[in-house]
Design an enzyme around this catalytic site. Structure first.
Site, PDB file in Angstrom:
ATOM      1  N   MET A 172       0.842  -1.205   0.000  1.00 54.81           N
ATOM      2  CA  MET A 172       0.000   0.000   0.000  1.00 54.81           C
ATOM      3  C   MET A 172       0.879   1.258   0.000  1.00 54.81           C
ATOM      4  O   MET A 172       0.399   2.354   0.311  1.00 54.81           O
ATOM      5  CB  MET A 172      -0.941  -0.016   1.201  1.00 54.81           C
ATOM      6  CG  MET A 172      -1.914  -1.189   1.134  1.00 54.81           C
ATOM      7  SD  MET A 172      -3.429  -0.933   2.034  1.00 54.81           S
ATOM      8  CE  MET A 172      -2.818  -0.828   3.696  1.00 54.81           C
ATOM      9  N   LEU A 215       6.642   3.111   1.601  1.00 56.64           N
ATOM     10  CA  LEU A 215       7.509   1.929   1.736  1.00 56.64           C
ATOM     11  C   LEU A 215       8.620   2.127   2.765  1.00 56.64           C
ATOM     12  O   LEU A 215       9.123   3.227   2.964  1.00 56.64           O
ATOM     13  CB  LEU A 215       8.108   1.589   0.377  1.00 56.64           C
ATOM     14  CG  LEU A 215       7.098   1.309  -0.734  1.00 56.64           C
ATOM     15  CD1 LEU A 215       7.823   0.987  -2.044  1.00 56.64           C
ATOM     16  CD2 LEU A 215       6.154   0.169  -0.353  1.00 56.64           C
ATOM     17  N   HIS A 257       9.057  -3.657   3.527  1.00 59.35           N
ATOM     18  CA  HIS A 257       8.624  -3.909   2.155  1.00 59.35           C
ATOM     19  C   HIS A 257       9.816  -4.310   1.272  1.00 59.35           C
ATOM     20  O   HIS A 257       9.724  -5.228   0.460  1.00 59.35           O
ATOM     21  CB  HIS A 257       7.998  -2.642   1.546  1.00 59.35           C
ATOM     22  CG  HIS A 257       6.760  -2.157   2.227  1.00 59.35           C
ATOM     23  ND1 HIS A 257       6.713  -0.980   2.943  1.00 59.35           N
ATOM     24  CD2 HIS A 257       5.505  -2.679   2.304  1.00 59.35           C
ATOM     25  CE1 HIS A 257       5.493  -0.795   3.414  1.00 59.35           C
ATOM     26  NE2 HIS A 257       4.743  -1.810   3.059  1.00 59.35           N
ATOM     27  N   GLN A 275     -10.572  -2.653   1.979  1.00 60.62           N
ATOM     28  CA  GLN A 275     -10.096  -3.384   3.161  1.00 60.62           C
ATOM     29  C   GLN A 275     -10.074  -2.530   4.424  1.00 60.62           C
ATOM     30  O   GLN A 275      -9.685  -2.997   5.486  1.00 60.62           O
ATOM     31  CB  GLN A 275      -8.731  -4.005   2.903  1.00 60.62           C
ATOM     32  CG  GLN A 275      -7.568  -3.033   2.869  1.00 60.62           C
ATOM     33  CD  GLN A 275      -6.290  -3.726   2.425  1.00 60.62           C
ATOM     34  OE1 GLN A 275      -6.158  -4.132   1.277  1.00 60.62           O
ATOM     35  NE2 GLN A 275      -5.341  -3.877   3.336  1.00 60.62           N
TER      36      GLN A 275
HETATM   37  P1  AMP Z   1       1.357  -3.000   3.449  1.00 61.03           P
HETATM   38  O1  AMP Z   1       1.928  -1.979   2.539  1.00 61.03           O
HETATM   39  O2  AMP Z   1       1.351  -2.611   4.880  1.00 61.03           O
HETATM   40  O3  AMP Z   1       0.036  -3.551   2.963  1.00 61.03           O
HETATM   41  O4  AMP Z   1       2.351  -4.236   3.403  1.00 61.03           O
HETATM   42  C1  AMP Z   1       2.702  -4.852   2.188  1.00 61.03           C
HETATM   43  C2  AMP Z   1       3.417  -6.135   2.508  1.00 61.03           C
HETATM   44  O5  AMP Z   1       4.586  -5.848   3.266  1.00 61.03           O
HETATM   45  C3  AMP Z   1       2.570  -7.099   3.351  1.00 61.03           C
HETATM   46  O6  AMP Z   1       2.792  -8.424   2.895  1.00 61.03           O
HETATM   47  C4  AMP Z   1       3.129  -6.897   4.736  1.00 61.03           C
HETATM   48  O7  AMP Z   1       2.981  -8.035   5.577  1.00 61.03           O
HETATM   49  C5  AMP Z   1       4.587  -6.647   4.435  1.00 61.03           C
HETATM   50  N1  AMP Z   1       5.214  -5.933   5.548  1.00 61.03           N
HETATM   51  C6  AMP Z   1       4.811  -4.772   6.114  1.00 61.03           C
HETATM   52  N2  AMP Z   1       5.604  -4.450   7.163  1.00 61.03           N
HETATM   53  C7  AMP Z   1       6.518  -5.444   7.259  1.00 61.03           C
HETATM   54  C8  AMP Z   1       7.605  -5.704   8.144  1.00 61.03           C
HETATM   55  N3  AMP Z   1       7.911  -4.886   9.157  1.00 61.03           N
HETATM   56  N4  AMP Z   1       8.334  -6.818   7.938  1.00 61.03           N
HETATM   57  C9  AMP Z   1       8.033  -7.676   6.928  1.00 61.03           C
HETATM   58  N5  AMP Z   1       7.027  -7.487   6.068  1.00 61.03           N
HETATM   59  C10 AMP Z   1       6.282  -6.389   6.216  1.00 61.03           C
END
Ligand code: AMP
Length: 285
Positions: free
Chosen positions: A30, A33, A37, A61
């Site tokens: 989303m 970053l 990410h 969502q």
């Molecule tokens: P988001 O942008 O929050 O929807 O996250 C995108 C992807 O990055 C999702 O698969 C999250 O689980 C992963 N993600 C977000 N924060 C972390 C983190 N601290 N460590 C590992 N993966 C992450």
């Protein structure tokens, strides 16, 4: 690094690549970053011929309008990070195009998995996640897709969605990346003031403490411990603490040997909702 905004354009670009038997790795995000990410991106680049990242704040969502409206956006910085990481292609869809003009979730039945924790506290959240991930997979036709264990329940929901729809995509779990003080990296962390940001690592500290307590304390005692320390904390409000078996996310009454568990926390700090979890490695006999 190629940038696409239309799902037809990205599909038409990726389809011939896949037809040449090149593997496509996909990382849905989303935006806003951070290194969490990028760690997913790095794994995808290692494991695939071609890596695609999407940036899309998915409206379906969010159960909370305020959370959606305040979701951080930093597109220029994001693009720089992705270019430096060596990403081949970025997909920044617009919601009308991605959803064919009908911005609604499909309804899924994920059983118990959809009704606990995030499913219980964020109504419609997982239908929104499963819907957008399916739409993104249709456009980016990945061989493998990368998801962080930070959103552990989401990872399981996506695996289930892939099984239900019989999609030929391998879901790869990736470890949680943390700040130096242990706070799990999250785009939402940027919404915290310096003072609250310092307090936010209480979530991880509590999770770590439960790991050591599990050697001597019962499940009920650990639940009580977490509820007590959060009740005394002036900065954080606990939404839930749960101990679940990692294999099937079933409830835990007593710890058993040679079983793997995960401990989950969702908490509010400065009106920002943060989640985290930690794995308890199986206790040998
Ligand atoms: P988001 O942008 O929050 O929807 O996250 C995108 C992807 O990055 C999702 O698969 C999250 O689980 C992963 N993600 C977000 N924060 C972390 C983190 N601290 N460590 C590992 N993966 C992450």
């Amino acid at each position: 690094m190629k940038i696409f905004k239309s799902k037809t354009d990205i599909y038409n670009y990726l389809h011939p690549i896949k037809a040449q038997n090149k593997s496509i790795g996909f990382v849905p995000t989303m935006g806003a970053l951070h290194k969490g990410h990028i760690s997913l991106v790095d794994i995808s680049i290692k494991e695939n011929d071609f890596t695609v990242v999407s940036i899309f704040v998915n409206p379906t969502q969010f159960d909370n309008v305020d959370d959606f409206e305040k979701y951080p956006v930093s597109l220029d910085v994001d693009m720089e990070l992705l270019k430096n990481a060596g990403v081949d292609c970025v997909f920044i869809p617009n919601k009308e195009d991605l959803y064919n003009g009908n911005i609604k979730s499909f309804e899924y039945d994920f059983g118990m998995l959809g009704r606990i924790m995030e499913g219980k506290h964020r109504k419609g959240h997982f239908d929104g996640v499963a819907t957008v991930v399916k739409l993104l997979f249709d456009a980016t036709i990945p061989n493998k897709a990368y998801f962080g264990e930070k959103d552990f329940q989401q990872l399981l929901i996506v695996k289930e969605m892939v099984a239900v729809n019989k999609l030929d995509v391998e879901i790869i779990p990736c470890p949680i990346i943390r700040e130096e003080d242990g706070l799990a990296m999250s785009s939402r962390n940027t919404r915290l003031s310096v003072k609250y940001r310092k307090e936010a690592n209480f979530i991880y500290k509590s999770l770590k403490k439960t790991l050591s307590l599990s050697k001597t304390k019962s499940v009920a005692e650990i639940y009580k411990y977490i509820n007590d320390i959060f009740a005394e904390n002036d900065f954080l409000e606990l939404e839930y603490f749960e101990i679940r078996k990692e294999k099937d996310m079933s409830e835990v009454k007593n710890f058993q040997h040679n079983v793997e568990y995960r401990f989950f926390i969702a908490a509010f700090i400065q009106q920002v909702r943060l989640i985290d979890n930690i794995k308890l490695l199986s206790l040998p006999l």
